[in-house]
Design an enzyme around this catalytic site. Structure first.
Site, short mmCIF file in Angstrom:
data_model
loop_
_atom_site.label_atom_id
_atom_site.label_comp_id
_atom_site.label_asym_id
_atom_site.label_seq_id
_atom_site.Cartn_x
_atom_site.Cartn_y
_atom_site.Cartn_z
N HIS A 1 13.49 2.72 -83.06
CA HIS A 1 13.01 1.95 -81.90
C HIS A 1 13.28 2.71 -80.59
O HIS A 1 14.18 3.56 -80.51
CB HIS A 1 13.73 0.59 -81.84
CG HIS A 1 15.21 0.72 -81.77
ND1 HIS A 1 15.88 0.96 -80.59
CD2 HIS A 1 16.14 0.69 -82.73
CE1 HIS A 1 17.16 1.07 -80.83
NE2 HIS A 1 17.37 0.91 -82.12
N GLU B 1 19.66 -2.45 -88.61
CA GLU B 1 20.72 -1.49 -88.27
C GLU B 1 21.94 -1.79 -89.12
O GLU B 1 22.12 -2.91 -89.62
CB GLU B 1 21.04 -1.59 -86.76
CG GLU B 1 22.12 -0.64 -86.25
CD GLU B 1 21.85 0.81 -86.63
OE1 GLU B 1 21.79 1.12 -87.83
OE2 GLU B 1 21.73 1.66 -85.72
N ARG C 1 14.13 -5.10 -81.33
CA ARG C 1 13.91 -3.76 -80.77
C ARG C 1 13.03 -2.91 -81.70
O ARG C 1 12.25 -2.08 -81.23
CB ARG C 1 15.25 -3.07 -80.44
CG ARG C 1 16.27 -2.95 -81.58
CD ARG C 1 17.63 -2.61 -80.98
NE ARG C 1 18.69 -2.25 -81.93
CZ ARG C 1 19.47 -3.12 -82.56
NH1 ARG C 1 19.30 -4.41 -82.40
NH2 ARG C 1 20.44 -2.69 -83.36
N HIS D 1 16.09 1.77 -87.30
CA HIS D 1 17.25 1.98 -86.43
C HIS D 1 17.94 3.32 -86.74
O HIS D 1 17.73 3.88 -87.81
CB HIS D 1 18.23 0.84 -86.64
CG HIS D 1 17.61 -0.49 -86.39
ND1 HIS D 1 17.73 -1.16 -85.20
CD2 HIS D 1 16.80 -1.25 -87.17
CE1 HIS D 1 17.04 -2.28 -85.26
NE2 HIS D 1 16.46 -2.37 -86.44
C1 DG2 Z 1 22.97 1.87 -82.49
C2 DG2 Z 1 23.47 3.09 -83.22
O1 DG2 Z 1 21.90 1.39 -83.28
O2 DG2 Z 1 24.63 3.52 -82.67
O3 DG2 Z 1 24.04 -0.11 -83.29
O4 DG2 Z 1 24.83 0.81 -81.45
O5 DG2 Z 1 19.63 2.45 -83.52
O6 DG2 Z 1 19.86 0.01 -83.44
O7 DG2 Z 1 20.30 1.39 -81.36
P1 DG2 Z 1 20.37 1.30 -82.85
C3 DG2 Z 1 24.04 0.78 -82.40
P2 DG2 Z 1 25.43 4.81 -83.16
O8 DG2 Z 1 25.76 4.63 -84.63
O9 DG2 Z 1 24.55 6.01 -82.91
O10 DG2 Z 1 26.65 4.79 -82.28
#
Ligand code: DG2
Length: 248
Positions: free
Chosen positions: A11, A89, A62, A183
């Site tokens: 995203h 995610e 997102r 993600h």
């Molecule tokens: C980010 C990834 O996920 O963070 O959950 O903070 O891709 O959904 O923005 P996304 C989060 P990192 O593992 O790179 O810190």
């Protein structure tokens, strides 16, 4: 010879990416920059004549918004869509809502990177019923006791690979160009599986926001080009560095 074409799209920047907060399953929207990234991602697909015929997304806005915006820009807003929590995610446990820089300062580099990038060490679990938990969220009601309270990348691989095999592979085998809008960590899990990356080496792989990554797959669904090809390789290289350095 390639038999299937897969496009992976993280995203666009979310408002919590912009504020440097651990997000996980918290359902935050795109930032203005993220909307622009999603549009550009769709324009890149259109320019490359890489036109998805089906899209798979997570249950988080997102990824859903990014897919909608990118497909609109590519004039493919009409294709069938599949959504599933297994593309969500990684659940970031008790870190959800915490600032990455402050977490790094409080716990130190080693612990911070263990939580962010180790393969099998999950962050502490989130307390059910708290602000950033998902236990009362109706979209996960069917999960019951399987609702995660935290996850490491290994846990994401364990839910993502069965989804890949049962839902995405049949679309590829049917000859469709498949877009997966998801993600940073759910795509890392899929890339690990596709490219056969070791548990150790996956720590060094980061996925930029909003830049389509094209994989041509052979008849065994192995990548013809290891690591796939970003549609804008220079922008991807810069953005990958920025993701790796988050928190610093
Ligand atoms: C980010 C990834 O996920 O963070 O959950 O903070 O891709 O959904 O923005 P996304 C989060 P990192 O593992 O790179 O810190």
């Amino acid at each position: 010879m390639a038999v299937g074409t897969l496009v992976l799209l993280r995203h666009g920047e979310s408002v919590w990416n912009a504020e440097n907060l651990f997000t996980g399953w918290v359902d935050v929207p795109l930032s203005e920059k993220g909307v622009a990234e999603a549009k550009r991602g769709g324009a890149l697909m259109r320019e490359a004549n890489l036109l998805p015929e089906v899209v798979h997304t997570s249950l988080l806005r997102r990824a859903i918004s990014t897919a909608n915006i990118a497909l609109d820009a590519a004039d493919r807003h009409w294709i069938p869509v599949r959504r599933d929590w297994r593309l969500n995610e990684r659940h970031y446990g008790a870190l959800q809502g915490k600032n990455k820089k402050q977490t790094l300062e409080e716990f130190g580099e080693e612990q911070f990177m263990l939580w962010r990038r180790s393969y099998d060490t999950p962050p502490p679990p989130i307390e059910p019923g708290t602000e950033f938990s998902q236990d009362a969220d109706p979209r996960y009601a069917d999960l019951g006791p399987d609702l995660p309270l935290t996850e490491c990348l290994l846990d994401v691989v364990k839910r993502m690979v069965p989804y890949w095999e049962s839902e995405i592979v049949p679309d590829l085998r049917a000859g469709r160009t498949v877009l997966v809008a998801a993600h940073g960590n759910s795509l890392r899990a899929l890339i690990k599986h596709l490219d056969g990356i070791s548990d150790e080496a996956i720590a060094g792989l980061n996925v930029p926001t909003g830049i389509p990554l094209r994989y041509d797959l052979d008849e065994d669904l192995k990548p013809v080009t290891a690591g796939g090809t970003y549609l804008d390789p220079d922008a991807a290289a810069d953005a990958i560095k920025a993701v790796a350095n988050q928190g610093r």
